[in-house]
Design a protein around this motif. Structure first.
Motif, PDB file in Angstrom:
ATOM      1  N   TRP A 194      19.386  11.816 -29.998  1.00 12.22           N
ATOM      2  CA  TRP A 194      19.977  12.664 -31.037  1.00 12.22           C
ATOM      3  C   TRP A 194      21.377  12.182 -31.416  1.00 12.22           C
ATOM      4  O   TRP A 194      21.647  11.815 -32.555  1.00 12.22           O
ATOM      5  N   ASN A 195      22.270  12.174 -30.433  1.00 16.66           N
ATOM      6  CA  ASN A 195      23.665  11.814 -30.718  1.00 16.66           C
ATOM      7  C   ASN A 195      23.845  10.318 -30.954  1.00 16.66           C
ATOM      8  O   ASN A 195      24.723   9.913 -31.720  1.00 16.66           O
ATOM      9  N   GLY A 196      23.017   9.494 -30.302  1.00 18.47           N
ATOM     10  CA  GLY A 196      23.104   8.059 -30.525  1.00 18.47           C
ATOM     11  C   GLY A 196      22.731   7.682 -31.946  1.00 18.47           C
ATOM     12  O   GLY A 196      23.319   6.778 -32.537  1.00 18.47           O
ATOM     13  N   ARG A 211      16.890  14.599 -37.389  1.00 17.14           N
ATOM     14  CA  ARG A 211      16.448  15.807 -38.085  1.00 17.14           C
ATOM     15  C   ARG A 211      15.623  16.745 -37.206  1.00 17.14           C
ATOM     16  O   ARG A 211      15.677  17.962 -37.383  1.00 17.14           O
ATOM     17  N   PHE A 212      14.846  16.181 -36.263  1.00 16.42           N
ATOM     18  CA  PHE A 212      13.985  17.035 -35.443  1.00 16.42           C
ATOM     19  C   PHE A 212      13.621  16.284 -34.167  1.00 16.42           C
ATOM     20  O   PHE A 212      13.274  15.105 -34.214  1.00 16.42           O
ATOM     21  N   LEU A 213      13.732  16.975 -33.044  1.00 15.48           N
ATOM     22  CA  LEU A 213      13.365  16.404 -31.752  1.00 15.48           C
ATOM     23  C   LEU A 213      12.590  17.456 -30.977  1.00 15.48           C
ATOM     24  O   LEU A 213      13.067  18.583 -30.789  1.00 15.48           O
ATOM     25  N   ASP A 275      17.903  19.856 -37.051  1.00 17.52           N
ATOM     26  CA  ASP A 275      19.047  19.751 -37.947  1.00 17.52           C
ATOM     27  C   ASP A 275      18.965  20.859 -38.997  1.00 17.52           C
ATOM     28  O   ASP A 275      17.882  21.152 -39.525  1.00 17.52           O
ATOM     29  N   GLU A 276      20.104  21.451 -39.316  1.00 17.61           N
ATOM     30  CA  GLU A 276      20.109  22.607 -40.209  1.00 17.61           C
ATOM     31  C   GLU A 276      19.641  22.290 -41.627  1.00 17.61           C
ATOM     32  O   GLU A 276      19.225  23.190 -42.367  1.00 17.61           O
ATOM     33  N   ARG A 277      19.650  21.021 -42.026  1.00 19.31           N
ATOM     34  CA  ARG A 277      19.248  20.672 -43.390  1.00 19.31           C
ATOM     35  C   ARG A 277      17.746  20.393 -43.506  1.00 19.31           C
ATOM     36  O   ARG A 277      17.231  20.245 -44.614  1.00 19.31           O
ATOM     37  N   ALA A 278      17.067  20.301 -42.374  1.00 21.15           N
ATOM     38  CA  ALA A 278      15.623  20.057 -42.410  1.00 21.15           C
ATOM     39  C   ALA A 278      14.886  21.351 -42.739  1.00 21.15           C
ATOM     40  O   ALA A 278      15.185  22.404 -42.177  1.00 21.15           O
ATOM     41  N   VAL A 279      13.921  21.281 -43.650  1.00 17.00           N
ATOM     42  CA  VAL A 279      13.126  22.443 -44.047  1.00 17.00           C
ATOM     43  C   VAL A 279      11.694  22.245 -43.562  1.00 17.00           C
ATOM     44  O   VAL A 279      11.053  21.230 -43.869  1.00 17.00           O
ATOM     45  N   GLY A 284       2.461  25.096 -46.514  1.00 12.36           N
ATOM     46  CA  GLY A 284       3.230  25.186 -47.745  1.00 12.36           C
ATOM     47  C   GLY A 284       4.286  26.272 -47.781  1.00 12.36           C
ATOM     48  O   GLY A 284       5.104  26.317 -48.700  1.00 12.36           O
ATOM     49  N   VAL A 285       4.297  27.155 -46.776  1.00 11.33           N
ATOM     50  CA  VAL A 285       5.248  28.261 -46.751  1.00 11.33           C
ATOM     51  C   VAL A 285       6.416  27.907 -45.827  1.00 11.33           C
ATOM     52  O   VAL A 285       6.204  27.581 -44.648  1.00 11.33           O
ATOM     53  N   ALA A 286       7.644  27.949 -46.352  1.00  7.06           N
ATOM     54  CA  ALA A 286       8.816  27.600 -45.564  1.00  7.06           C
ATOM     55  C   ALA A 286       8.923  28.497 -44.334  1.00  7.06           C
ATOM     56  O   ALA A 286       8.604  29.696 -44.383  1.00  7.06           O
ATOM     57  N   CYS A 287       9.360  27.930 -43.219  1.00  7.54           N
ATOM     58  CA  CYS A 287       9.427  28.686 -41.975  1.00  7.54           C
ATOM     59  C   CYS A 287      10.566  28.175 -41.108  1.00  7.54           C
ATOM     60  O   CYS A 287      11.107  27.087 -41.326  1.00  7.54           O
ATOM     61  N   ASP A 288      10.904  28.960 -40.131  1.00  3.51           N
ATOM     62  CA  ASP A 288      11.849  28.565 -39.093  1.00  3.51           C
ATOM     63  C   ASP A 288      11.038  28.063 -37.901  1.00  3.51           C
ATOM     64  O   ASP A 288      10.123  28.757 -37.440  1.00  3.51           O
ATOM     65  N   PHE A 289      11.359  26.861 -37.390  1.00  5.68           N
ATOM     66  CA  PHE A 289      10.548  26.310 -36.306  1.00  5.68           C
ATOM     67  C   PHE A 289      10.537  27.229 -35.094  1.00  5.68           C
ATOM     68  O   PHE A 289       9.497  27.422 -34.453  1.00  5.68           O
ATOM     69  N   GLY A 290      11.702  27.800 -34.768  1.00  2.00           N
ATOM     70  CA  GLY A 290      11.767  28.696 -33.616  1.00  2.00           C
ATOM     71  C   GLY A 290      10.839  29.881 -33.743  1.00  2.00           C
ATOM     72  O   GLY A 290      10.251  30.335 -32.751  1.00  2.00           O
ATOM     73  N   ASP A 291      10.671  30.381 -34.967  1.00  2.00           N
ATOM     74  CA  ASP A 291       9.802  31.537 -35.175  1.00  2.00           C
ATOM     75  C   ASP A 291       8.333  31.202 -34.945  1.00  2.00           C
ATOM     76  O   ASP A 291       7.578  32.013 -34.398  1.00  2.00           O
ATOM     77  N   VAL A 292       7.905  30.001 -35.357  1.00  2.00           N
ATOM     78  CA  VAL A 292       6.480  29.676 -35.258  1.00  2.00           C
ATOM     79  C   VAL A 292       6.075  29.266 -33.842  1.00  2.00           C
ATOM     80  O   VAL A 292       4.878  29.165 -33.563  1.00  2.00           O
ATOM     81  N   VAL A 293       7.049  29.034 -32.961  1.00  2.00           N
ATOM     82  CA  VAL A 293       6.704  28.698 -31.566  1.00  2.00           C
ATOM     83  C   VAL A 293       7.218  29.773 -30.601  1.00  2.00           C
ATOM     84  O   VAL A 293       7.337  29.531 -29.394  1.00  2.00           O
TER      85      VAL A 293
END
Length: 303
Positions: A194-196, A211-213, A275-279, A284-293
């Motif tokens: 991530w940081n590297g 963007r996502f890990l 990353d906060e900019r990743a959608v 097709g429906v926008a979601c929060d990754f934390g919510d779906v898991v």
């Protein structure tokens, strides 16, 4: 070491590059690597491992075996020199985090070591076709004495590429080769990914962003879901070659979530960073990754 890894885990890592060269081919004018049949950008696992090694050495102050070092005269030191820095094979394994992660092959004089790393990555691939761009410029200073003007510079870049990597942490490879890979080692590797990536700041690499890990830690032995990178898509309304930013599309994760749910009983926990900019989107429906898991044991990584 008390926290030797006991569980297999799978890793999915997405990062993008903007007006940069993610992985030049040295035998082809250092052009970005592109699959000629599909137009997909390819990044070798060696490039990702280099990112990890450099971060661990430069920012965490850790011993890394595969590292460019020079003597007092500026000459590159050899593999034999590097071995002498650490001593025996056991010393190299115990001291060097990259050997514990990725293994190593050395055959110098009377010292031979062949270890298959417990952590393996496939090649990274962009989630869309890319458009290679040739840029030419000039320099102020002449290239050699006697010239009165600066010279031309040239380089190949990609205006945009969203790249996915898939990897596996294999507890059996560590155990069978007596490699003392720990959970702490894996945590440091994830931080380095991530940081590297953020810290790739050379002329050709400026413009990288993680963007996502996702790390899927299994509780069932000798099992992995597999091909997590093939269970996501980058959905957008412009032509592939017109993409310029992560906001130009959404990361469709429907198939990924279905696979996780189908294997829920075999999964110990999910660990992730976003990353906060990743959608993200599900069907097709926008979601929060934390919510779906949210029905899984979850740890959000705080790098």
């Amino acid at each position: 070491m008390s926290n030797i890894i006991n569980n297999r885990s799978e890793i999915l890592f997405l990062y993008d590059v903007s007006f940069a060269n993610p992985n030049g081919d040295p035998v082809d004018e250092n052009k970005p690597r592109i699959d000629e049949e599909t137009g997909i950008n390819i990044v070798t696992d060696v490039r990702l491992k280099r990112t990890i090694r450099d971060y661990l050495a430069e920012y965490k102050g850790m011993d890394v075996f595969i590292l460019e070092t020079r003597d007092e005269s500026g000459k590159l030191r050899t593999k034999d020199d590097r071995i002498s820095d650490f001593g025996s094979n056991d010393d190299i394994i115990n001291k060097c985090i990259d050997v514990r992660l990725f293994g190593a092959t050395t055959a110098v004089k009377d010292k031979t070591m062949t270890l298959t790393g417990p952590v393996q990555f496939g090649f990274g691939r962009s989630l869309h076709k890319v458009n290679m761009t040739y840029i030419k410029g000039t320099t102020v200073m002449p290239s050699q004495s006697g010239n009165s003007q600066g010279t031309f510079t040239e380089k190949y870049i990609l205006p945009y590429s969203l790249i996915s990597f898939y990897g596996i942490v294999n507890e059996n490879a560590a155990k069978n080769q007596n490699i003392p890979l720990t959970d702490d080692d894996v945590d440091l590797m994830l931080e380095a990914m991530w940081n590297g990536t953020k810290n790739l700041m050379s002329n050709s690499k400026m413009g990288h962003m993680p963007r996502f890990l996702l790390q899927v830690v299994m509780k069932e032995k000798n099992y992995q879901i597999g091909e997590l990178n093939k269970r996501i898509k980058f959905v957008h309304n412009v032509e592939d070659e017109e993409l310029r930013d992560i906001k130009d599309g959404r990361i469709e994760i429907k198939e990924l979530i279905e696979s996780l749910n189908a294997n829920k009983g075999k999964i110990e926990k999910l660990r992730y960073a976003v990353d906060e900019r990743a959608v993200f989107a599900v069907d097709g429906v926008a979601c929060d990754f934390g919510d779906v898991v949210k029905d899984f044991p979850v740890e959000k990584l705080g790098f």
